[in-house]
Design a protein around this motif. Sequence first.
Motif, PDB file in Angstrom:
ATOM      1  N   THR A   1      -7.612  -1.904  -0.667  1.00  0.00           N
ATOM      2  CA  THR A   1      -7.601  -3.295  -1.042  1.00  0.00           C
ATOM      3  C   THR A   1      -5.953  -3.484  -1.222  1.00  0.00           C
ATOM      4  OG1 THR A   1      -7.928  -2.453  -3.545  1.00  0.00           O
ATOM      5  CG2 THR A   1      -9.959  -2.913  -2.125  1.00  0.00           C
ATOM      6  N   PRO A   2      -5.745  -4.800  -1.433  1.00  0.00           N
ATOM      7  CA  PRO A   2      -4.227  -5.270  -1.768  1.00  0.00           C
ATOM      8  C   PRO A   2      -3.968  -4.612  -3.203  1.00  0.00           C
ATOM      9  CG  PRO A   2      -5.572  -6.972  -0.857  1.00  0.00           C
ATOM     10  CD  PRO A   2      -6.542  -5.788  -1.231  1.00  0.00           C
ATOM     11  N   GLU A   3      -4.747  -4.832  -4.163  1.00  0.00           N
ATOM     12  CA  GLU A   3      -4.472  -4.340  -5.531  1.00  0.00           C
ATOM     13  C   GLU A   3      -4.005  -2.933  -5.470  1.00  0.00           C
ATOM     14  OE1 GLU A   3      -7.057  -5.783  -4.586  1.00  0.00           O
ATOM     15  OE2 GLU A   3      -6.850  -7.970  -5.429  1.00  0.00           O
ATOM     16  N   ALA A   4      -4.671  -1.960  -4.619  1.00  0.00           N
ATOM     17  CA  ALA A   4      -4.537  -0.627  -4.926  1.00  0.00           C
ATOM     18  C   ALA A   4      -3.042  -0.066  -4.480  1.00  0.00           C
ATOM     19  CB  ALA A   4      -5.547   0.037  -3.741  1.00  0.00           C
ATOM     20  N   VAL A   5      -2.238  -1.170  -3.893  1.00  0.00           N
ATOM     21  CA  VAL A   5      -1.075  -0.726  -3.353  1.00  0.00           C
ATOM     22  C   VAL A   5       0.051  -0.951  -4.651  1.00  0.00           C
ATOM     23  CG1 VAL A   5      -0.144  -2.921  -2.390  1.00  0.00           C
ATOM     24  CG2 VAL A   5       0.532  -0.809  -1.467  1.00  0.00           C
ATOM     25  N   ILE A   6      -0.466  -1.783  -5.588  1.00  0.00           N
ATOM     26  CA  ILE A   6       0.478  -2.085  -6.624  1.00  0.00           C
ATOM     27  C   ILE A   6       1.082  -0.742  -7.291  1.00  0.00           C
ATOM     28  CG2 ILE A   6       0.731  -3.321  -8.772  1.00  0.00           C
ATOM     29  CD1 ILE A   6      -1.210  -5.345  -7.732  1.00  0.00           C
ATOM     30  N   PRO A   7       0.288   0.034  -7.971  1.00  0.00           N
ATOM     31  CA  PRO A   7       0.596   1.246  -8.536  1.00  0.00           C
ATOM     32  C   PRO A   7       1.687   2.142  -7.627  1.00  0.00           C
ATOM     33  CG  PRO A   7      -1.733   1.104  -8.665  1.00  0.00           C
ATOM     34  CD  PRO A   7      -1.317   0.396  -7.762  1.00  0.00           C
ATOM     35  N   PHE A   8       1.415   2.038  -6.601  1.00  0.00           N
ATOM     36  CA  PHE A   8       2.477   2.689  -5.572  1.00  0.00           C
ATOM     37  C   PHE A   8       3.795   2.020  -5.940  1.00  0.00           C
ATOM     38  CE2 PHE A   8      -1.439   4.187  -3.589  1.00  0.00           C
ATOM     39  CZ  PHE A   8      -0.983   5.612  -3.262  1.00  0.00           C
ATOM     40  N   LEU A   9       3.882   0.728  -5.846  1.00  0.00           N
ATOM     41  CA  LEU A   9       4.988  -0.006  -5.570  1.00  0.00           C
ATOM     42  C   LEU A   9       5.788   0.230  -7.156  1.00  0.00           C
ATOM     43  CD1 LEU A   9       3.821  -2.944  -3.652  1.00  0.00           C
ATOM     44  CD2 LEU A   9       5.415  -1.308  -2.831  1.00  0.00           C
ATOM     45  N   VAL A  10       5.103   0.226  -8.220  1.00  0.00           N
ATOM     46  CA  VAL A  10       5.597   0.466  -9.461  1.00  0.00           C
ATOM     47  C   VAL A  10       6.069   1.746  -9.419  1.00  0.00           C
ATOM     48  CG1 VAL A  10       5.055   0.447 -11.878  1.00  0.00           C
ATOM     49  CG2 VAL A  10       3.842  -1.581 -10.342  1.00  0.00           C
ATOM     50  N   GLY A  11       5.396   2.542  -9.065  1.00  0.00           N
ATOM     51  CA  GLY A  11       6.011   3.837  -8.949  1.00  0.00           C
ATOM     52  C   GLY A  11       7.400   4.128  -8.380  1.00  0.00           C
TER      53      GLY A  11
ATOM     54  N   GLU B   1      -2.661  -9.834   3.032  1.00  0.00           N
ATOM     55  CA  GLU B   1      -2.428  -9.953   1.655  1.00  0.00           C
ATOM     56  C   GLU B   1      -1.736  -8.575   1.244  1.00  0.00           C
ATOM     57  OE1 GLU B   1      -4.672 -10.685  -2.656  1.00  0.00           O
ATOM     58  OE2 GLU B   1      -5.796 -10.752  -0.638  1.00  0.00           O
ATOM     59  N   ARG B   2      -2.209  -7.479   1.635  1.00  0.00           N
ATOM     60  CA  ARG B   2      -1.443  -6.130   1.321  1.00  0.00           C
ATOM     61  C   ARG B   2      -0.253  -6.145   1.678  1.00  0.00           C
ATOM     62  NH1 ARG B   2      -0.989  -1.922   4.171  1.00  0.00           N
ATOM     63  NH2 ARG B   2      -2.741  -2.452   5.321  1.00  0.00           N
ATOM     64  N   MET B   3       0.053  -6.353   3.016  1.00  0.00           N
ATOM     65  CA  MET B   3       1.310  -6.507   3.512  1.00  0.00           C
ATOM     66  C   MET B   3       2.272  -7.273   2.797  1.00  0.00           C
ATOM     67  SD  MET B   3       0.542  -5.817   7.703  1.00  0.00           S
ATOM     68  CE  MET B   3       2.108  -5.454   8.184  1.00  0.00           C
TER      69      MET B   3
END
Length: 265
Positions: free
Chosen positions: A73-83, A216-218
Motif C-alpha cells: 500500500t502507499p502508506e506502507a512505504v512511509i516508514p521506509f522513507l522516514v528511516g 500513488e506509492r511511486m
Amino acid sequence: MDPAFLIGVVLAFGALVAMITMEGASIEALLIPAPMILVLGSTIGVGIASHTLRDTVVAVKSLGRMVRGPRMTPEAVIPFLVGYAEKARSDGLLSLEQELDSAPDPFTRQALQALADGTDAEDLRLMLDDEVTATTARNRVAAKFFSSLGGYAPTIGIVGTVVSLTHVLEKLDEPDHLGPMIAAAFVATLWGLLSANFIWNPIAGRLNRIGAVELERMMLVTEGTLAIQAGSAPHRLQERLEALSSVKPSAKRTQKAEQSIEDML
C-alpha cells in the motif's frame, strides 16, 4: 497477496451455478466445447489483432500481478522513507547506498541509488517522473487490452449463435431435434456475455485499480526522495507524506502523466 479477485470470481460463478441448480437446469448443457472454443479463442484472437504483439506480452505478464494484487500500500512505504531521512541526516546521503538491498521495491531502490550518486534535484525529479510515466503507460496498456476483450466477447458470442442458428435452419425437417439445437445455439451468446462480465472486464478493472495504487506509492516515493535530498526533518517528512497519502495526486501532475502516456501510445 490480495485474494479479492479470486473471491469475487468464485462468488460470481457460484451464484451462476446456484441459479442453474435452482432453476432445475443442467450445468452440462452450458459446457458445450464448440461455442466455448469459438468465443474464448476468437475473443483472444481479435484482441491480439487489435493491439501490437508487445501489448499482448505486457498484458499476459500483468496477469500474475493482477492475481497477487498491489506490492504494498502507499502508506506502507512511509516508514521506509522516514528511516532513510533519519539515516541521511545522521550519516549523509552517501550512506543510503547501504539501504539498497533492503528497499521495498525497485523504484525506491532506484531513487536511493540516485540520492547516493549525488544526482541534483532537477535531474532526480525528471528521472523519477519519467519512470512513473513509463510504469503508468504499461499498466494502462495491460488494462486496455483486457477491456477490449470484454468489448469483443459479447459480439463474438452473437456471431456464434448466428452460425449455430444457420445450422438449425438446415434441420427443419427434424422437428424433434430443433429444441435442443436452438438451446445449444444460444450458449455462444451466454459465454460471450459471461466471459466479458465475469472474466475480462474484472481483470481490466483490477489492473486499473492496482495501477492507481502503484502510481500513488511511486508519487509518495518521489516526493519523499526529493524531501530527503533537501534535508527535510524526518518528523516533517512523515507528516507531509501522511497528508499526501490521504488525498489523490494533484490534478496538474495527473494530467501531465496522462498526456505523456498518450504521447507514448
